[in-house]
Design a protein around this motif. Structure first.
Motif, short mmCIF file in Angstrom:
data_model
loop_
_atom_site.label_atom_id
_atom_site.label_comp_id
_atom_site.label_asym_id
_atom_site.label_seq_id
_atom_site.Cartn_x
_atom_site.Cartn_y
_atom_site.Cartn_z
N GLY A 458 0.76 -1.28 0.05
CA GLY A 458 -0.09 0.05 -0.13
C GLY A 458 0.95 1.27 -0.10
N SER A 459 0.21 2.28 -0.39
CA SER A 459 0.88 3.53 -0.22
C SER A 459 1.34 4.14 1.07
N ALA A 460 2.09 5.04 1.35
CA ALA A 460 2.52 5.58 2.65
C ALA A 460 1.21 6.15 3.23
N SER A 461 0.59 6.87 2.51
CA SER A 461 -0.72 7.66 3.01
C SER A 461 -1.89 6.42 3.39
N TYR A 462 -1.77 5.63 2.74
CA TYR A 462 -2.84 4.47 3.17
C TYR A 462 -2.43 3.60 4.49
N LYS A 463 -1.18 3.48 4.45
CA LYS A 463 -0.55 2.88 5.72
C LYS A 463 -0.69 3.71 7.09
N ARG A 464 -0.57 5.06 6.79
CA ARG A 464 -0.98 6.04 7.98
C ARG A 464 -2.39 6.14 8.01
N LEU A 465 -3.21 5.86 7.19
CA LEU A 465 -4.86 5.77 7.49
C LEU A 465 -5.00 4.52 8.36
#
Lengths: 492, 51
Positions: A458-465
């Motif tokens: 997943g993308s970094a922003s997805y993982k942050r979510l």
């Protein structure tokens, strides 16, 4: 350092000098020319390579279903290796017949693996076989052609005809035609096997050896690999392992098993995931462990993969590492006579780098038994529900009075080069009440503490979510009376 | 629906390409796309025109 490996292969007694680090799959297909066992994925996902491995435990002959693509040849020492060819008799077994009768094959490539898994389930089952058990057994195997419906029907038919069969033992299964007659002699033949390649066993069991590089062969220094279950190592470095010297830790009984002594739970580094999840002390500590463990690998891999292996392979998303970080486990490392104990928190130094010295072996993991009741939760988000790595995973151990947090430890994987103990986020929440405001207050601290990168998970922003969502999930799952998911919908 | 080859499948006796022993002196071929739109094929030489 090669000795000779003595084992029984189907009906034959075998002695081989092939390197102990090659996979049993390669040995079977290339050296023995037993091509019924198939190479599908070579990484433990498809089950086409499934074999049965029988070993005497006391006086009882116990068979495990094992993926041969992840099994080092050296592990066969003193055991009975059974392939599809070794199950064949004049007549088809009831399992084979059921698959034929229900049209449960198309291309047939997965079929030997399915016969092995179903046979293994029958042999291992302590109680009457049932449809749920058949389904779990088949978690081990993928089929691309049939869509599984016919296979399930064949399984149901087997439950009808073989269930409620009375005493479950080897003689029973031979009489019912599940196993060929020669299995009757296997226990006595196993006892007569030469105590194989003692040097192999001694090399592995001797923790006084502190070499990390083996002697050279032909002038080339071969790296020595220390292998526990091998379920990650053979996926990552299978080619190199075939031509390296290996130390098989499974020859060391002192590193197996879980014991308790009142204040501590001592987990031998060679404890398999299956043993870990079945142990009463672990179930008491982590009540949902049996449900959670099913999200990790598959049941056959869980019989080989070890707790120590998960830690030492230092994957940033190591599922067991993440659990143990929340439990503030300590590690016991040994090199020769030097033993030291270090906290797991701080053991991971960088991507796949640990604080273990090259000469050391992880022998034990120690967890304190909580003085008073803690709540524990774990979460894993992955693309596939089963047999998949986490994108992000997390665990929490928390002690409250009423709705006030007294102690809290949150760990998270997939959001940094190492599995993280979220020290700042945990510290922030101490003393707070379990409310939407308090938890939302932790969000910026959480985001500051993690550093995910975009990758196939997943993308970094997805993982942050995901990190944010899993923090919420821990609290809404553990404290449904105090807080609900809908409390968070409007917040950022 | 029963298949006539199911018996071979369940016994692991069905033969797939990877199960077949390789013949001695077996040659291998690789397929690739030409980088030349219109040209003549020379016999054998790997070293090229100026080699």
């Amino acid at each position: 350092m090669t000795g000779q490996i003595h084992f029984i292969l189907n009906e034959r007694t075998v002695c081989t000098s092939q390197p102990p680090g090659i996979t049993v799959l390669d040995y079977l297909r290339s050296w023995e020319r037993l091509t019924g066992t198939k190479e599908g994925c070579k990484e433990g996902g498809c089950g086409a390579c499934t074999v049965l491995l029988g070993e005497l435990q006391g006086s009882k002959l116990v068979y495990k279903t094992v993926l041969s693509c992840l099994l080092p040849l050296g592990e066969l020492s003193g055991k009975h290796l059974v392939t599809i060819e070794g199950l064949n008799k004049e007549q088809l077994s009831p399992i084979q017949q059921a698959l034929v009768d229900y049209g449960a094959t198309q291309c047939g490539f997965c079929t030997p693996g399915i016969v092995m898994s179903l046979t293994g389930y029958l042999l291992a089952s302590e109680k009457d076989i049932d449809e749920a058990g058949i389904k779990t057994a088949l978690n081990n195997n993928l089929c691309r052609c049939t869509g599984y419906a016919a296979i399930k029907l064949a399984g149901s038919a087997l439950v009808q005809s073989l269930g409620n069969g009375g005493v479950r033992n080897l003689e029973n299964w031979i009489d019912k035609g599940i196993l060929p007659e020669y299995f009757r002699d296997i226990p006595s033949r196993l006892r007569q096997l030469p105590r194989t390649a003692k040097r192999l066993a001694e090399g592995a069991a001797s923790l006084t050896s502190s070499r990390s590089l083996s002697e050279s062969e032909n002038g080339k220094v071969l790296p020595e690999f220390i292998i526990a279950g091998g379920t990650d190592l053979y996926v990552q470095q299978g080619d190199i392992l075939a031509e390296s010297t290996v130390r098989l830790l499974n020859q060391s009984p002192q590193m197996k098993g879980i014991t308790t002594d009142g204040d501590f739970i001592h987990i031998g580094a060679l404890t398999t995931f299956a043993e870990f999840a079945n142990h009463p002390a672990i179930i008491k500590l982590i009540p949902h462990i049996q449900e959670y463990i099913r999200r990790i690998a598959s049941w056959s891999i869980r019989q080989r993969a070890t707790v120590g292996g998960n830690i030492i392979s230092a994957s940033p998303i190591g599922d067991i590492s993440v659990l143990l970080l929340a439990l503030n486990a300590d590690l016991v490392l040994q090199a020769g006579d030097n033993v030291r104990k270090v906290p797991l928190r701080g053991f991971f130094r960088g991507y796949k780098k640990t604080g273990k010295e090259p000469a050391e072996i992880l022998t034990e993991i120690v967890v304190s038994t909580p003085a008073s009741a803690i709540k524990f939760n774990s979460e894993k988000v992955s693309k596939r529900q089963y047999l998949d790595c986490a994108a992000v995973n997390s665990a929490i151990a928390i002690r409250c009075t009423g709705d006030t947090i007294l102690e809290i430890s949150i760990s998270m994987g997939g959001v940094a080069p190492i599995p993280l103990f979220l020290k700042q986020t945990s510290n922030y929440l101490i003393g707070n009440q379990v409310t939407q405001e308090a938890i939302a207050g932790a969000f910026p601290i959480l985001q500051g503490e993690i550093s995910p990168i975009g990758d196939i998970h997943g993308s970094a922003s997805y993982k942050r979510l995901l990190a944010r969502q899993l923090l919420i999930a821990h609290f809404t799952k553990l404290f449904p009376g105090f807080i609900a998911v809908k409390d968070f919908y409007e917040t950022n | 629906m029963k298949r006539i080859d199911a018996i071979y499948h369940v016994r692991g006796k069905a033969e797939y390409v990877d199960d077949m022993p390789l013949p001695a002196e077996m040659l291998y071929a690789a397929v690739f796309a030409s980088t030349v739109a219109r040209g003549k094929i020379w016999h054998g030489s790997k070293t090229g025109i100026f080699g």
